[in-house]
Design a protein around this motif. Structure first.
Motif, PDB file in Angstrom:
ATOM      1  N   ALA A 113       0.810  -1.222   0.000  1.00  0.00           N
ATOM      2  CA  ALA A 113       0.000   0.000   0.000  1.00  0.00           C
ATOM      3  C   ALA A 113       0.845   1.276   0.000  1.00  0.00           C
ATOM      4  CB  ALA A 113      -0.979  -0.017   1.173  1.00  0.00           C
ATOM      5  N   PRO A 114       1.860   1.397   0.867  1.00  0.00           N
ATOM      6  CA  PRO A 114       2.652   2.639   0.839  1.00  0.00           C
ATOM      7  C   PRO A 114       3.406   2.834  -0.477  1.00  0.00           C
ATOM      8  CG  PRO A 114       3.057   1.388   2.871  1.00  0.00           C
ATOM      9  CD  PRO A 114       2.312   0.484   1.939  1.00  0.00           C
ATOM     10  N   LEU A 115       3.794   1.734  -1.120  1.00  0.00           N
ATOM     11  CA  LEU A 115       4.552   1.828  -2.370  1.00  0.00           C
ATOM     12  C   LEU A 115       3.688   2.353  -3.514  1.00  0.00           C
ATOM     13  CD1 LEU A 115       6.491  -1.574  -2.257  1.00  0.00           C
ATOM     14  CD2 LEU A 115       7.173   0.645  -1.307  1.00  0.00           C
ATOM     15  N   ILE A 116       2.488   1.803  -3.629  1.00  0.00           N
ATOM     16  CA  ILE A 116       1.634   2.241  -4.739  1.00  0.00           C
ATOM     17  C   ILE A 116       1.091   3.650  -4.493  1.00  0.00           C
ATOM     18  CG2 ILE A 116       1.042  -0.119  -5.392  1.00  0.00           C
ATOM     19  CD1 ILE A 116      -1.726   0.301  -4.120  1.00  0.00           C
ATOM     20  N   GLU A 117       0.950   4.003  -3.217  1.00  0.00           N
ATOM     21  CA  GLU A 117       0.491   5.354  -2.894  1.00  0.00           C
ATOM     22  C   GLU A 117       1.540   6.373  -3.310  1.00  0.00           C
ATOM     23  OE1 GLU A 117      -2.488   7.911  -1.418  1.00  0.00           O
ATOM     24  OE2 GLU A 117      -2.546   5.730  -1.701  1.00  0.00           O
ATOM     25  N   GLN A 118       2.805   6.054  -3.038  1.00  0.00           N
ATOM     26  CA  GLN A 118       3.892   6.975  -3.379  1.00  0.00           C
ATOM     27  C   GLN A 118       4.135   7.039  -4.879  1.00  0.00           C
ATOM     28  OE1 GLN A 118       7.572   6.182  -1.334  1.00  0.00           O
ATOM     29  NE2 GLN A 118       8.772   7.481  -2.699  1.00  0.00           N
ATOM     30  N   SER A 119       4.101   5.872  -5.538  1.00  0.00           N
ATOM     31  CA  SER A 119       4.427   5.822  -6.970  1.00  0.00           C
ATOM     32  C   SER A 119       3.220   6.047  -7.864  1.00  0.00           C
ATOM     33  CB  SER A 119       5.047   4.470  -7.308  1.00  0.00           C
ATOM     34  OG  SER A 119       4.120   3.421  -7.075  1.00  0.00           O
ATOM     35  N   LYS A 120       2.013   6.098  -7.249  1.00  0.00           N
ATOM     36  CA  LYS A 120       0.757   6.269  -7.996  1.00  0.00           C
ATOM     37  C   LYS A 120       0.577   5.160  -9.042  1.00  0.00           C
ATOM     38  CE  LYS A 120       0.427  11.280  -7.328  1.00  0.00           C
ATOM     39  NZ  LYS A 120       1.408  11.339  -6.242  1.00  0.00           N
ATOM     40  N   THR A 121       0.858   3.926  -8.602  1.00  0.00           N
ATOM     41  CA  THR A 121       0.733   2.764  -9.472  1.00  0.00           C
ATOM     42  C   THR A 121      -0.555   2.020  -9.153  1.00  0.00           C
ATOM     43  OG1 THR A 121       3.146   2.501  -9.474  1.00  0.00           O
ATOM     44  CG2 THR A 121       1.827   0.612 -10.203  1.00  0.00           C
ATOM     45  N   SER A 137      -4.991   2.394   0.454  1.00  0.00           N
ATOM     46  CA  SER A 137      -4.450   3.200  -0.648  1.00  0.00           C
ATOM     47  C   SER A 137      -5.540   3.438  -1.678  1.00  0.00           C
ATOM     48  CB  SER A 137      -3.266   2.516  -1.330  1.00  0.00           C
ATOM     49  OG  SER A 137      -2.910   3.229  -2.514  1.00  0.00           O
ATOM     50  N   GLU A 138      -5.607   4.654  -2.170  1.00  0.00           N
ATOM     51  CA  GLU A 138      -6.601   4.973  -3.200  1.00  0.00           C
ATOM     52  C   GLU A 138      -6.235   4.353  -4.550  1.00  0.00           C
ATOM     53  OE1 GLU A 138      -6.726   9.110  -4.435  1.00  0.00           O
ATOM     54  OE2 GLU A 138      -4.751   9.430  -3.522  1.00  0.00           O
ATOM     55  N   TYR A 139      -5.056   3.708  -4.639  1.00  0.00           N
ATOM     56  CA  TYR A 139      -4.644   3.088  -5.896  1.00  0.00           C
ATOM     57  C   TYR A 139      -4.962   1.598  -5.950  1.00  0.00           C
ATOM     58  CZ  TYR A 139      -2.662   7.502  -7.202  1.00  0.00           C
ATOM     59  OH  TYR A 139      -2.538   8.823  -7.543  1.00  0.00           O
ATOM     60  N   PHE A 140      -5.644   1.079  -4.937  1.00  0.00           N
ATOM     61  CA  PHE A 140      -6.128  -0.293  -4.967  1.00  0.00           C
ATOM     62  C   PHE A 140      -7.493  -0.360  -5.661  1.00  0.00           C
ATOM     63  CE2 PHE A 140      -3.618  -1.615  -0.992  1.00  0.00           C
ATOM     64  CZ  PHE A 140      -2.809  -2.507  -1.684  1.00  0.00           C
ATOM     65  N   VAL A 141      -7.668  -1.393  -6.494  1.00  0.00           N
ATOM     66  CA  VAL A 141      -8.976  -1.776  -7.040  1.00  0.00           C
ATOM     67  C   VAL A 141      -9.091  -3.279  -6.806  1.00  0.00           C
ATOM     68  CG1 VAL A 141     -10.481  -1.839  -9.071  1.00  0.00           C
ATOM     69  CG2 VAL A 141      -8.762  -0.038  -8.858  1.00  0.00           C
ATOM     70  N   ARG A 142     -10.281  -3.766  -6.451  1.00  0.00           N
ATOM     71  CA  ARG A 142     -10.400  -5.198  -6.168  1.00  0.00           C
ATOM     72  C   ARG A 142     -11.445  -5.843  -7.072  1.00  0.00           C
ATOM     73  NH1 ARG A 142     -10.061  -6.832  -0.222  1.00  0.00           N
ATOM     74  NH2 ARG A 142     -11.582  -5.170   0.010  1.00  0.00           N
ATOM     75  N   THR A 143     -11.051  -6.985  -7.693  1.00  0.00           N
ATOM     76  CA  THR A 143     -11.979  -7.735  -8.550  1.00  0.00           C
ATOM     77  C   THR A 143     -12.278  -9.115  -7.974  1.00  0.00           C
ATOM     78  OG1 THR A 143     -10.129  -8.521  -9.910  1.00  0.00           O
ATOM     79  CG2 THR A 143     -11.288  -6.549 -10.668  1.00  0.00           C
ATOM     80  N   SER A 144     -12.013  -9.317  -6.705  1.00  0.00           N
ATOM     81  CA  SER A 144     -12.295 -10.619  -6.094  1.00  0.00           C
ATOM     82  C   SER A 144     -13.576 -10.531  -5.273  1.00  0.00           C
ATOM     83  CB  SER A 144     -11.111 -11.088  -5.248  1.00  0.00           C
ATOM     84  OG  SER A 144     -10.747 -10.117  -4.277  1.00  0.00           O
ATOM     85  N   TYR A 145     -13.459 -10.448  -3.981  1.00  0.00           N
ATOM     86  CA  TYR A 145     -14.618 -10.409  -3.083  1.00  0.00           C
ATOM     87  C   TYR A 145     -14.092 -10.066  -1.708  1.00  0.00           C
ATOM     88  CZ  TYR A 145     -13.046 -14.868  -1.104  1.00  0.00           C
ATOM     89  OH  TYR A 145     -12.306 -15.851  -0.479  1.00  0.00           O
ATOM     90  N   THR A 146     -14.985  -9.882  -0.741  1.00  0.00           N
ATOM     91  CA  THR A 146     -14.573  -9.825   0.657  1.00  0.00           C
ATOM     92  C   THR A 146     -15.438 -10.802   1.438  1.00  0.00           C
ATOM     93  OG1 THR A 146     -16.105  -8.114   1.424  1.00  0.00           O
ATOM     94  CG2 THR A 146     -14.002  -7.375   0.466  1.00  0.00           C
ATOM     95  N   LEU A 147     -14.940 -11.190   2.599  1.00  0.00           N
ATOM     96  CA  LEU A 147     -15.688 -12.120   3.445  1.00  0.00           C
ATOM     97  C   LEU A 147     -17.007 -11.521   3.905  1.00  0.00           C
ATOM     98  CD1 LEU A 147     -14.685 -14.963   3.918  1.00  0.00           C
ATOM     99  CD2 LEU A 147     -12.789 -13.449   3.457  1.00  0.00           C
ATOM    100  N   TRP A 148     -17.024 -10.225   4.189  1.00  0.00           N
ATOM    101  CA  TRP A 148     -18.288  -9.578   4.571  1.00  0.00           C
ATOM    102  C   TRP A 148     -19.294  -9.654   3.424  1.00  0.00           C
ATOM    103  CZ3 TRP A 148     -20.044  -7.166   9.054  1.00  0.00           C
ATOM    104  CH2 TRP A 148     -19.120  -7.078  10.104  1.00  0.00           C
ATOM    105  N   GLN A 149     -18.830  -9.451   2.221  1.00  0.00           N
ATOM    106  CA  GLN A 149     -19.715  -9.415   1.055  1.00  0.00           C
ATOM    107  C   GLN A 149     -20.445 -10.730   0.834  1.00  0.00           C
ATOM    108  OE1 GLN A 149     -17.719  -8.907  -2.805  1.00  0.00           O
ATOM    109  NE2 GLN A 149     -19.314  -7.459  -3.368  1.00  0.00           N
TER     110      GLN A 149
END
Length: 392
Positions: A113-121, A137-149
């Motif tokens: 998370a800190p790496l992608i936040e800094q590099s905007k990747t 990080s605002e640079y995360f996108v998820r295409t899997s699921y979560t346990l709550w979901q």
């Protein structure tokens, strides 16, 4: 923390890399680093990520948005946040990747998370399922699921079936704790009682003692969460060998009947009930096309939540490349991802613009035998579900 090129040299030389020849390196080549376990007990995740990602690129004629794509694989070996961080740094600094993808384990995803936040990747999560990841990080996108979901609708369904007393038995790490919290809070909200909460060490191989505790608890059902692979087989074996099924204690889970392991269970899996966002038996033109493309890419690959997470993850990366015309622009790429909706092999999906997590149907599934093979037959759809575990 600065991205230090010198600190990366040793790790870069030691890291195992697999570069798929969708293209030779060119100025216009889009580089995607895919991080996951390609060795060790969880290596099947890496191979399924690879098959799903490459099948998607092949299905688009070998290019995404007209751009040549180079997939660069890095092997974490398993849950190893420190190693994952080093590998992600190498991909970002040395290889100058435009996107990251993969990530099986929550601690590994959190480490970058800190790496992608800094590099905007932009980093697309193909699997890791703890709700809080996308908040780091605002640079995360998820295409899997979560346990709550996937768990909240299952708890609601259990209450509607007249189940009043349930025990939870989960593996004691981030996703397991998430699963326990989701089921407990929703089931109690529906008027049910959790008679016991059991947390099983991640290194557990003998589930017999836990099965005996479940049987002695007086529960009508057990809700369980375990990581994929041998733990699933071991728990279901203990569930049957200790007479839980015969005693009428219903099995409730999520990914425990994963298609990768399903045939190994044998008839002991028949009737196991799970709630999940994908089944290899999902009946749709998109899923048939996905299964065919996957098999064409790798005859040994299995259509399951890991391979479909990678397939849809590459779809998101495709659309980010399209939106940026292939230029490195993390903010513009993420803005495009937030608007996405499409028909996935799992059904209609969209990316929630706030959480950057996928909204998708969750299905009630029961293991049945069809054509001599065990399948997760979809019994009903609970409709579109969000991630109920995110902070308000």
């Amino acid at each position: 923390m600065p991205l230090n090129r010198r600190a990366l040299c040793g790790a870069a030389l030691a890291a195992a890399a697999f570069i798929h020849p969708f293209a030779q390196a060119q100025d216009a080549t889009i580089k995607v680093g895919i991080v996951g376990p390609f060795s060790g007990p969880f290596a099947h995740y890496g191979s399924l990520f690879k098959a799903g990602a490459e099948a998607y690129v092949a299905s688009q004629g070998g290019k995404l948005a007209g751009k040549t794509v180079e997939l660069i694989y890095r092997d974490t070996g398993g849950p190893n946040p420190a190693q994952t961080r080093v590998l992600a740094q190498e991909l970002i600094v040395k290889h100058k990747v435009d996107y990251l993808g993969g990530f099986v384990f929550t601690p590994n995803a959190l480490a970058v998370a800190p790496l992608i936040e800094q590099s905007k990747t932009p980093a697309v999560i193909f699997n890791a399922a703890t709700s809080s990841i996308t908040e780091k990080s605002e640079y995360f996108v998820r295409t899997s699921y979560t346990l709550w979901q996937v768990t909240v609708p299952l708890a609601q369904w259990a209450a509607k079936q007249g189940l009043k007393k349930i025990v939870t038995a989960v593996t004691d790490y981030g996703p397991g704790v998430d699963a326990e919290a989701a089921f407990k809070s929703e089931f109690e909200k529906q008027g049910g009682t959790i008679v016991e909460t059991i947390r099983m060490p991640i290194a557990t191989t003998d589930f017999g003692p836990f099965a005996q505790r479940i049987r002695a608890s007086g529960a009508q059902a057990v809700y369980t969460f375990l990581p994929g692979g041998p733990p699933n087989l071991g728990f279901v074996r203990a569930y049957n060998e200790n007479g839980l099924a015969k005693a009428g204690i219903q099995f409730l889970g999520t990914a425990e009947t994963d298609e990768f392991d399903l045939q190994k269970f044998g008839d002991s899996a028949l009737g196991l009930t799970t709630a999940f966002h994908y089944s290899g038996a999902h009946d749709s033109p998109q899923n048939k096309a996905f299964v065919a493309a996957l098999k064409k890419q790798d005859a040994s690959a299995v259509a399951n939540y890991a391979s479909v997470g990678a397939w849809d993850g590459m779809h998101v990366i495709h659309k980010m490349i399209e939106a940026t015309a292939g230029r490195k622009d993390g903010a513009k790429a993420l803005a495009a991802a937030r608007q996405l909706q499409w028909e996935s092999p799992r059904g209609p999906v969209r990316i929630d613009p706030k959480s950057r997590h996928i909204t998708q149907n969750v299905y009630l599934r029961k293991v049945e035998k069809q054509g001599g093979l065990l399948v997760n037959a979809e019994m009903q759809s609970f409709g579109p579900q969000v991630d109920f575990g995110l902070s308000p």
